[in-house]
Every structure is written in C-alpha cells, then in structure tokens.
Design a protein around this motif. Sequence first.
Motif, PDB file in Angstrom:
ATOM      1  N   GLY A 191      79.668  54.055  16.837  1.00 19.60           N
ATOM      2  CA  GLY A 191      79.546  55.167  17.775  1.00 19.60           C
ATOM      3  C   GLY A 191      80.018  56.510  17.256  1.00 19.60           C
ATOM      4  N   CYS A 192      80.674  56.563  16.101  1.00 21.80           N
ATOM      5  CA  CYS A 192      81.057  57.846  15.521  1.00 21.80           C
ATOM      6  C   CYS A 192      79.808  58.663  15.194  1.00 21.80           C
ATOM      7  CB  CYS A 192      81.883  57.641  14.248  1.00 21.80           C
ATOM      8  SG  CYS A 192      83.597  57.159  14.547  1.00 21.80           S
ATOM      9  N   LYS A 193      79.919  59.972  15.336  1.00 23.34           N
ATOM     10  CA  LYS A 193      78.779  60.862  15.097  1.00 23.34           C
ATOM     11  C   LYS A 193      79.187  62.025  14.201  1.00 23.34           C
ATOM     12  CE  LYS A 193      76.355  60.076  19.510  1.00 23.34           C
ATOM     13  NZ  LYS A 193      75.072  59.603  18.947  1.00 23.34           N
ATOM     14  N   SER A 206      71.492  55.728  12.221  1.00 21.78           N
ATOM     15  CA  SER A 206      70.367  56.551  12.656  1.00 21.78           C
ATOM     16  C   SER A 206      70.591  57.998  12.262  1.00 21.78           C
ATOM     17  CB  SER A 206      70.157  56.459  14.169  1.00 21.78           C
ATOM     18  OG  SER A 206      71.210  57.092  14.865  1.00 21.78           O
ATOM     19  N   GLU A 266      68.899  61.709  13.703  1.00 17.51           N
ATOM     20  CA  GLU A 266      67.991  62.381  14.636  1.00 17.51           C
ATOM     21  C   GLU A 266      67.908  63.856  14.270  1.00 17.51           C
ATOM     22  OE1 GLU A 266      68.684  61.346  18.840  1.00 17.51           O
ATOM     23  OE2 GLU A 266      70.157  59.895  18.085  1.00 17.51           O
ATOM     24  N   LYS A 268      83.494  62.420  17.177  1.00 14.96           N
ATOM     25  CA  LYS A 268      82.316  63.247  16.907  1.00 14.96           C
ATOM     26  C   LYS A 268      82.772  64.454  16.099  1.00 14.96           C
ATOM     27  CE  LYS A 268      80.528  65.948  20.100  1.00 14.96           C
ATOM     28  NZ  LYS A 268      79.800  66.427  21.298  1.00 14.96           N
ATOM     29  N   GLU A 274      71.654  64.960  13.641  1.00 17.77           N
ATOM     30  CA  GLU A 274      72.720  64.129  14.216  1.00 17.77           C
ATOM     31  C   GLU A 274      72.699  62.736  13.595  1.00 17.77           C
ATOM     32  OE1 GLU A 274      73.608  62.065  18.535  1.00 17.77           O
ATOM     33  OE2 GLU A 274      73.197  64.238  18.497  1.00 17.77           O
ATOM     34  N   TYR A 275      73.838  62.353  13.012  1.00 20.11           N
ATOM     35  CA  TYR A 275      74.016  61.018  12.432  1.00 20.11           C
ATOM     36  C   TYR A 275      74.889  60.184  13.357  1.00 20.11           C
ATOM     37  CZ  TYR A 275      72.684  63.453   8.080  1.00 20.11           C
ATOM     38  OH  TYR A 275      72.054  64.209   7.128  1.00 20.11           O
ATOM     39  N   THR A 276      74.527  58.909  13.533  1.00 23.07           N
ATOM     40  CA  THR A 276      75.318  58.001  14.360  1.00 23.07           C
ATOM     41  C   THR A 276      75.637  56.739  13.570  1.00 23.07           C
ATOM     42  OG1 THR A 276      74.227  58.808  16.363  1.00 23.07           O
ATOM     43  CG2 THR A 276      75.438  56.736  16.533  1.00 23.07           C
ATOM     44  N   TYR A 277      76.915  56.342  13.564  1.00 24.49           N
ATOM     45  CA  TYR A 277      77.351  55.110  12.904  1.00 24.49           C
ATOM     46  C   TYR A 277      77.336  53.949  13.902  1.00 24.49           C
ATOM     47  CZ  TYR A 277      78.974  58.047   9.039  1.00 24.49           C
ATOM     48  OH  TYR A 277      79.042  58.926   8.001  1.00 24.49           O
ATOM     49  N   PRO A 307      75.371  55.804   8.231  1.00 23.40           N
ATOM     50  CA  PRO A 307      74.949  55.818   9.637  1.00 23.40           C
ATOM     51  C   PRO A 307      73.783  54.857   9.886  1.00 23.40           C
ATOM     52  CG  PRO A 307      75.188  58.048   8.782  1.00 23.40           C
ATOM     53  CD  PRO A 307      75.250  57.134   7.607  1.00 23.40           C
TER      54      PRO A 307
END
Length: 411
Positions: free
Chosen positions: A293-295, A267, A269, A179, A287-290, A265
């Motif tokens: 699970g990396c953020k 998503s 948010e 993260k 917040e970006y999520t790959y 990513p």
Amino acid sequence: MKQSLGTLAAFTIVPRHVLGKGFLAPSDQLSKGIIGVGGMGRGHIPYAGTRVAAICDVDTRHLELAKGIIKDPALKTFADYRELIQLPEVDIVHIATPPHWHGIMAAEAARAGKDIWCEKPMTTTIGEGKRVMEAVQQHGRIFRLNTWFRFEDNFYGMGTPVKPIKKLVDSGLLGWPLKVTVSKHTGFDWKFYWVGKTNLDPMPVPPELDYERWLGPAPYKPYNPHRVHNTFRGYWDYDGGGLGDMGQHYLDPIQYFLGKDDTSPVSVEIDAPQQHPDAVGTWRRIEYTYADGCKIILDGEGKDANMPYIEGPKGKLYPGFKSDIPDLQKKLAAFPEPFPQQTDFVDAVRGRKRFALNEANGFRSCTLINMGKVALQLGRSLKFDPQTQTFVNDEGANRLIDQPMRAPWII
C-alpha cells in the motif's frame, strides 16, 4: 638507517600487478579509465585515491579538453571504449556517456574484470538493468551508481540528509503505509525543459563527432545537434527527459528509506498527454503503488503547495524536517540510528566490499524510472510483477523491457 628505510619502502609500495588481478597494495593508487569526457566525465577527473590512465570519447573536442585537464603524457586516448576496457592497467571504468550506452558498457566492463562507476540513470530499460546486475555479480565486480543522496548531502529541497528521514520512517512514528510526494513544493524540480523537438531538420555531422559511434545501439536518426551532447535527454532513444535525468537522484533514496531495495511497485498509473514516439514530452502525474500500500507520487503539476513530503496514518513530514508530530526530535532520540553504509568507493574496491548504491538496489530504483517511461510511451497505466520483473497481461509493455538494439550491438 636511511638505506634500511629505503629498502623497507621498496617492499611496502607494491605495484598492483605484482599482487595479481583483484588485489591492491594499501599504498597503491587505483587507476581509472573514463568513457565519455563531456561535462560530467571531465568533472570527475580529480577523484581522491585514483588517477586517470585512459579516456575515451567519440568527440575529439572532448578528448582535447580532458587532456588539457589531466596533463599526463602517458595518458591513453581512444574513440572506441572496447579498447579502453581491455587495458590491463585500468582498475575502474567510469561510464559518463548518454544513458543508452550505460548497459552495454557496464556489462562489458564487468566481463573484462573491471570495477565500475556508472552515472545515472543506471540503464534505459529494465532488461538492460537485469543484464548489468547479472554481469557484475557473475564476475565479482564492485559497482557504484553515481547518485549519492541515500548516504550524503542535503536531499534537495528537503533541507536535510536522508539519514534522519530513514530513522523517522524506521521508527514507525509516521505509521504505515506511507505516501511520498515528489514535487516542486517538496523540493524536487522535474526539469520539464528536457523535452525533445518534433521538427528536427537533418544537418551535416560536424567533423569532430563520430555520430555513428555516438548512436551505437540506438535506432538511426539523421543528425541534428539537438539530439546529442547537452540536449539528448529530450529523446526516448537516449534517455527519458526530466524523469530520466533526475529520477534516480530523487527516487533511489525513497526506495532506501521505505525499505524497498529488494522489490518494486505492483502498479504504475499515469496522467499525461500522449507522448511523441521520438521526442519526450511532459506529464502531470505518475503514481507508483507497492504491494503493502505504500505509494510514491510524482507530481509534475505541483497542484498542492501544502502537500507533505511523507504522509502516514500517524503523521506528516514536510521540507525542513517539519512535522505535525509534537516533539518529534525528542521522540526520535529514543530510536536507533540507521545501519551504517559503505560509502567510500575506493575503500570498497580495495576491500572488495559492496558499495552502498550498487548493481542490485540501483537496478531496483532505476526500474521505477523505466516503469514510468514504458507507461508514458504507451499512454496507459500498468500492473507489474516485482518477482518476475515483467508487466502483467500486457504484451506491448513487456516488449519494451528488452528493446532491440541496432546491429552489431548486444548486451
């Protein structure tokens, strides 16, 4: 002997046009044309290995200031960038305009057979980024996006270049997934003074400015000086506030050290006030999520003063390359250095070698910015497909991937 040396020199220094398009004599100097000679464009006039053959701007004051710096009677000046990119003597087109012009100009320069140096952000929409990448690759051009932190200079408040961070991430000492938090406490100011005004009064266009040409593909809005030049970043039509201004500087190196140059990513948010349809506002968190699970956390509020820059299941990294991992430097010494990058643009053009930050990985890091902009404009979090580069089950968001351009402009 002098005569022989003179004859040899005459055959060594071969003009560019003698060798044909795309081939440069080693001793030949690259010729560039700069589109947009405001503060940024004028700042890049003296670049080693190049000379300025032509400049273009829609503000005559900018042209006069640039001419005073260059001081070349052979310099060509234009108000229409299309004339500049067709000049046979121009090898490199440097695009230093507001971002709403970047996509059109870069794609047209590539089609005209020019290599391209483009300021950040690469484009203002995901669709424009796709078109630029396609044009550059189809026409075999060399493209450089002008943010350099993935390969040189101290990385803002981190107090270190990115290379040691890349080495640490690749070593696995922090674990996985990671993260990354980008906030004022980790050394990154989001410049929330780049906000637009919602009460602009129409004003007369000054005589030195061709406002119609400045707007170009953007929707027509009555002229007000806050829309142009130094404050255009506060309006969605031309940029995206602090996210548009600094996002590619901050986020491109993260894509690099996380090894995400070929993906995006899944998503994004947001936590933000409802945005005005014209004027860019502020936001609290993005917040970006790959998929793994990396953020990446963009912290606009700076809530946690003790937040690490990178946090993994095995350790944390703070500004100044401080860590909770004991003897970190000693442990890192056992791991290989990151793979070398092509960081000399003139050498890349001469040797037809892909630059370190190019049309492909630059498109991916710019997609982070444009994903965030779409989410902010719509006021909702979004799912994204990195393969199709479209939003999942959201027609409204997908309509913002390729936004309409004002006639007659197309990309």
